[in-house]
Design an enzyme around this catalytic site. Structure first.
Site, PDB file in Angstrom:
ATOM      1  CB  SER A 178      -0.932   0.011   1.073  1.00 33.94           C
ATOM      2  OG  SER A 178      -1.925   1.065   1.012  1.00 33.94           O
ATOM      3  CG  HIS A 204      -3.999  -0.894  -1.185  1.00 39.68           C
ATOM      4  ND1 HIS A 204      -3.808  -0.931   0.287  1.00 39.68           N
ATOM      5  CD2 HIS A 204      -4.659  -2.240  -1.393  1.00 39.68           C
ATOM      6  CE1 HIS A 204      -4.347  -2.030   0.793  1.00 39.68           C
ATOM      7  NE2 HIS A 204      -4.773  -2.905  -0.190  1.00 39.68           N
ATOM      8  CG  ASP A 300      -6.082  -5.259   2.211  1.00 40.58           C
ATOM      9  OD1 ASP A 300      -6.382  -6.454   2.340  1.00 40.58           O
ATOM     10  OD2 ASP A 300      -5.799  -5.128   1.032  1.00 40.58           O
TER      11      ASP A 300
END
Length: 359
Positions: A178, A204, A300
């Protein structure tokens, strides 16, 4: 209180961002500059926690200022610009230069729309202010982890069957990242040779940027890098990147692997979700897979990496010192999902070694 500097040649943007953020409880604009030259003068007096930066400005462009800033005193930067739409090279260049997020200004439209969308900017500012969290501490359950309403991977893919025995196949590598991941992925993939095992990646990133991000990596790397398409086969010397807004899963067909690219609900607040990719690895690859969780805010990927470890996969987390944000890896470590904790510089070696290691 998070102190923000806004650097933008538009007086309207400076004013609306300042006034709207003033309504939050925890963010204030401490300085607003019309261009990077003025910003440098202001920085000499007071340094902000986060900088919101336009890219097209007089006297010095935003990319030049961003590179100068990162070389002299790295600071969390969010790019707010009308040249970051539709996967533009400028957006990718800004991310590579060190920006944590890019946000298209023209999508904000009118002043009223701008005020509405500042809530999104405020969330990104809060995330950016937490960047460079480097203290390695035992992970406590985060509020997000404890939120029972948070959608998990069950919404997309059923969990793996406990104790399921998996036949030996080729090795594959699954990577999740991310905030800070664009730079981390470039460093890893640029070191790989064409003999490396197949790689599937969830980064992401807004949907309009993943295609151009993949194309840029393909130009920089010896291996082939592309945005994943439904049904693509995972091949040695190839890396597939999940399209923004779609989940990426691996599936086994005979002795090889393909990918499913599918729409679905956000999982752990993200689509694509690292948890979904990692769960598919646990379910269809097991001990034939390597899971890597890189820098990023949130949780996540942590539970998915735990499922991969439980299924026999080799699991790796990026260490605190080399992370831009030690959030996702920290959550995974706290869940006992990680076999190895390594600096970013050693990740490529693990991948290359896997190509010659027996299953």
């Amino acid at each position: 209180m998070i102190k923000v500097m806004v650097v933008d040649d538009s007086a309207v943007v400076r004013q609306v961002v300042t006034e709207t953020l003033a309504r939050t409880r925890d963010i204030r604009v401490s300085a607003a500059a019309a261009d990077p030259i003025q910003a440098q003068t202001m920085l000499a007096r007071e340094w902000p926690d986060v900088i919101v930066l336009d890219l097209e400005m007089p006297r010095m462009d935003g990319i030049t200022f961003l590179k100068k800033l990162m070389s002299e005193r790295p600071t969390p930067v969010i790019v707010l610009s009308n040249v970051t739409q539709q996967g533009s090279p400028k957006a990718i260049e800004a991310l590579r230069a060190g920006a944590l997020h890019v946000m298209p200004k023209s999508a904000l439209g009118t002043t009223q729309q701008l005020q509405t969308d500042i809530s999104s900017l405020a969330s990104q500012i809060r995330e950016a202010a937490r960047a460079r969290v480097s203290a390695l501490r035992p992970a406590a359950p985060s509020s997000a982890t404890m939120d029972r309403k948070l959608q998990n991977a069950d919404a997309v893919l059923a969990p793996p069957v406990a104790g399921m025995r998996m036949q030996n196949t080729e090795r594959i590598v699954l990577i999740g990242a991310s905030t800070g991941g664009t730079q981390a992925l470039e460093e890893i993939l640029a070191k790989l040779t064409v003999r490396c095992p197949p790689i599937a990646i969830v980064q992401h990133m807004p949907g309009n940027l993943t295609g151009s991000f993949a194309r840029r990596l393909d130009q920089l790397c010896k291996i082939t890098v592309k945005e994943a398409e439904h049904g693509d086969r995972l091949r040695n010397g190839h890396a597939l990147i999940a399209p923004g807004g779609k989940h990426l899963m691996i599936k086994r067909q005979a002795g090889f692997y393909t990918v499913d690219v599918t729409a679905g609900p956000a999982v752990t607040r993200h689509c694509p979700s690292v948890d979904v990719l990692f769960r598919s690895g646990a379910k269809f690859a097991g001990h034939n897979a390597i899971g890597m969780l890189l820098t990023g805010i949130g949780e996540d990927g942590a539970r998915g990496l735990k499922e991969m470890r439980d299924a026999g996969a080799h699991t790796v987390a990026q260490d605190a010192e080399s992370c831009v944000v030690f959030g996702m890896p920290k959550e995974a470590i706290g869940l006992d999902a990680v076999v190895q904790i390594l600096p970013l510089s050693q990740m490529a070696r693990v991948i290359e070694t896997a190509a010659s290691r027996p299953s």
